[in-house]
Design an enzyme around this catalytic site. Structure first.
Site, mmCIF file in Angstrom:
data_model
loop_
_atom_site.group_PDB
_atom_site.id
_atom_site.type_symbol
_atom_site.label_atom_id
_atom_site.label_comp_id
_atom_site.label_asym_id
_atom_site.label_seq_id
_atom_site.Cartn_x
_atom_site.Cartn_y
_atom_site.Cartn_z
ATOM 1 N N TYR A 60 0.857 -1.191 0.000
ATOM 2 C CA TYR A 60 0.000 0.000 0.000
ATOM 3 C C TYR A 60 0.890 1.237 0.000
ATOM 4 O O TYR A 60 1.860 1.313 0.742
ATOM 5 C CB TYR A 60 -0.897 0.011 1.244
ATOM 6 C CG TYR A 60 -1.769 1.249 1.357
ATOM 7 C CD1 TYR A 60 -2.807 1.471 0.446
ATOM 8 C CD2 TYR A 60 -1.558 2.184 2.365
ATOM 9 C CE1 TYR A 60 -3.607 2.607 0.550
ATOM 10 C CE2 TYR A 60 -2.364 3.320 2.475
ATOM 11 C CZ TYR A 60 -3.380 3.528 1.571
ATOM 12 O OH TYR A 60 -4.175 4.646 1.673
ATOM 13 N N ASP A 71 9.168 2.922 0.063
ATOM 14 C CA ASP A 71 8.108 3.614 0.785
ATOM 15 C C ASP A 71 8.196 3.152 2.234
ATOM 16 O O ASP A 71 7.780 2.056 2.587
ATOM 17 C CB ASP A 71 6.748 3.277 0.178
ATOM 18 C CG ASP A 71 5.602 3.928 0.942
ATOM 19 O OD1 ASP A 71 5.874 4.619 1.945
ATOM 20 O OD2 ASP A 71 4.441 3.734 0.536
ATOM 21 N N LYS A 91 3.770 8.848 9.092
ATOM 22 C CA LYS A 91 3.399 8.251 10.387
ATOM 23 C C LYS A 91 4.292 8.713 11.553
ATOM 24 O O LYS A 91 4.109 9.820 12.033
ATOM 25 C CB LYS A 91 3.335 6.726 10.256
ATOM 26 C CG LYS A 91 2.250 6.323 9.236
ATOM 27 C CD LYS A 91 1.814 4.890 9.263
ATOM 28 C CE LYS A 91 0.550 4.719 8.443
ATOM 29 N NZ LYS A 91 0.720 4.081 7.151
HETATM 30 C C1 LIG Z 1 0.166 4.697 5.792
HETATM 31 C C2 LIG Z 1 0.954 4.500 4.564
HETATM 32 C C3 LIG Z 1 0.842 5.372 3.467
HETATM 33 C C4 LIG Z 1 -0.149 6.508 3.431
HETATM 34 O O1 LIG Z 1 0.098 7.460 4.413
HETATM 35 P P1 LIG Z 1 -1.099 8.471 4.818
HETATM 36 O O2 LIG Z 1 -0.461 9.357 5.835
HETATM 37 O O3 LIG Z 1 -2.183 7.604 5.364
HETATM 38 O O4 LIG Z 1 -1.500 9.192 3.592
HETATM 39 C C5 LIG Z 1 1.671 5.169 2.384
HETATM 40 N N1 LIG Z 1 2.548 4.175 2.360
HETATM 41 C C6 LIG Z 1 2.695 3.312 3.400
HETATM 42 C C7 LIG Z 1 3.725 2.237 3.328
HETATM 43 C C8 LIG Z 1 1.890 3.442 4.527
HETATM 44 O O5 LIG Z 1 2.020 2.567 5.529
#
Ligand SMILES: *Cc1c(COP(=O)(O)O)cnc(C)c1O
Length: 433
Positions: free
Chosen positions: A147, A242, A270
């Site tokens: 994701y 990511d 996060k």
């Molecule tokens: C949570 C997450 C996102 C999205 O971040 P948001 O602050 O919710 O937009 C993107 N990539 C990864 C790996 C994530 O865990």
């Protein structure tokens, strides 16, 4: 065991459904894949949260990852309160941005220059644009089961076949966008090789979650990630880690240091904001020189680098950058997981716990799981029962069996022992004949 009283939450939910689609401002909060309706949270402190009915829970959701120091950390609260006295947004540079950047860049071998955003989605979306602008190419390779936020070109799932153009996984994403994203399975070198063979001169980047942790915990072999890195280099494409969930979680330098692999672009989110909205992407000076106003890749944000959010990040990362922070947290989490594993083995339950650092995931299976395809959707019925039994015993997990749990620095042996006992009881119910 009788269900805990959730009358106030239920009442708030009836109201919220009239205001928001599904009653929530982010879909996974809606309790669609577990029993009951969402708990409305009133406050949090350390490892605990309390809902609107006054029920207390030991929290392993941690706001989906950011709260590595637990709820309402005093140092973060004090710093935020102090900075707020001077106003909350200027749309002009502040020293606080420098301070947070310095904390990151001085303690991280993988980024030389960075840009703050206000969410993980924004960070990843910008990193993709940067990769495209830098390489002059269009296509992105992503993995099924990773994701990367909700931007158009990443809301894409695998079609049928080894190497496919993505199919949109959301209404409202034009097919033309999905056509620029190639989706392949994790842990499959052949698919990577084939994707590059087919689209060689048009692959801008391969994007992977440092350690995939948004669709179960899909631990990849280091050798496979090294292969991705080498394949990108050989083909003039960029490797994007990511690390929105793994950054500052598995260690201060995230999955890149965990593997010892240098990605070309890294994204964080996060934890970096200490509980306030912050995202970030970073790379070498040379790559970041392509970002506006130095370069031609446009990216901006009215509230980017917001002083209050920076203050929270500074307070959080100051604690995380201290010696032994991660050694202690990870050792505590691993001891907790080992006790759970011992109980499961002793009872012979069909359940595996996948874990790294302070992240853990319950998979109701005896198989090894490395790809999204390995996960049996039917196994989620068991998670559903466990989730209900845990709520009734004062333990809060994210309301989906595809989500991982987090141990925070605020969990002490008191909470972890209590949680273990509750998990044992819940599992006995899940597996009762
Ligand atoms: C949570 C997450 C996102 C999205 O971040 P948001 O602050 O919710 O937009 C993107 N990539 C990864 C790996 C994530 O865990």
């Amino acid at each position: 065991m009788q269900d805990i009283s959730r009358a106030k939450s239920a009442e708030l939910y009836e109201k919220s459904k009239t205001y928001f689609p599904g009653g929530v401002n982010s879909p996974v909060r809606a309790f669609k894949s577990v029993y009951g309706t969402p708990l409305f949270i009133q406050k949090g402190d350390g490892p605990y949260i309390w809902d609107a009915d006054g029920n207390q829970f030991i929290d392993f959701c941690a706001s989906w990852g950011p709260l590595i120091l637990g709820h309402n950390n005093a140092k973060i609260r004090e710093k935020v309160t102090e900075v707020m006295q001077n106003g909350m947004s200027f749309g002009a540079p502040t020293a606080l941005e420098n301070e947070l950047a310095e904390l990151i860049i001085k303690n991280n071998r993988f980024v030389e220059k960075i840009r703050f955003t206000s969410s993980g989605t924004e960070a990843v979306m910008s990193a993709i644009r940067l990769a495209r602008g830098y390489t002059g190419r269009n296509k992105i390779i992503k993995f099924e089961g990773c994701y990367h936020g909700h931007s158009d070109s990443l809301l894409v799932k695998a079609g049928s076949g080894l190497v496919t153009f993505g199919e949109t996984s959301s209404a409202g994403v034009p097919k033309a966008f999905a056509d620029e994203t190639i989706v392949i399975g994790l842990n499959d070198k052949q698919a990577v090789t084939e994707a590059f063979a087919q689209f060689k001169d048009d692959v801008a980047a391969v994007i992977i979650e440092g350690i995939p942790a948004n669709n179960g915990l899909l631990l990849q072999d280091k050798e496979y990630v090294e292969f991705l890195s080498e394949t990108c280099t050989a083909n003039g494409a960029l490797l994007i880690f990511d690390e929105v969930i793994t950054g500052f979680r598995v260690g201060f330098e995230g999955a890149a240091a965990y593997y010892g692999i240098t990605p070309d672009i890294v994204t964080y989110g996060k934890i970096i904001g200490g509980g306030l909205p912050v995202g970030m992407y970073g790379a070498s000076n040379q790559i970041m020189a392509h970002i506006s106003p130095d370069g031609g890749v446009y990216q901006a944000g009215t509230l980017s680098g917001n002083p209050v959010a920076m203050a929270a990040g500074i307070a959080a990362l100051s604690i995380l950058s201290q010696p032994n922070f991660y050694e202690e947290l990870n050792a505590k989490a691993q001891a907790f997981v080992n006790d759970l594993k011992a109980y499961i083995a002793d009872k012979g339950y069909e359940l595996k716990i996948f874990t790294v650092g302070s992240i853990f995931w319950f998979a109701f299976t005896n198989k090894d799981i490395k790809t999204a395809e390995d996960i049996d959707p039917a196994s989620m019925e068991k998670f559903k029962i466990m989730h209900r039994e845990l709520l009734n015993r004062g333990i809060y997990f994210g309301p989906s069996g595809y989500e991982v749990g987090f141990v925070s620095a605020a969990h002490t042996s008191v909470e972890l022992d209590k949680a273990k006992q509750a998990i044992f009881e819940a599992l006995d119910i899940v597996f009762a004949k």
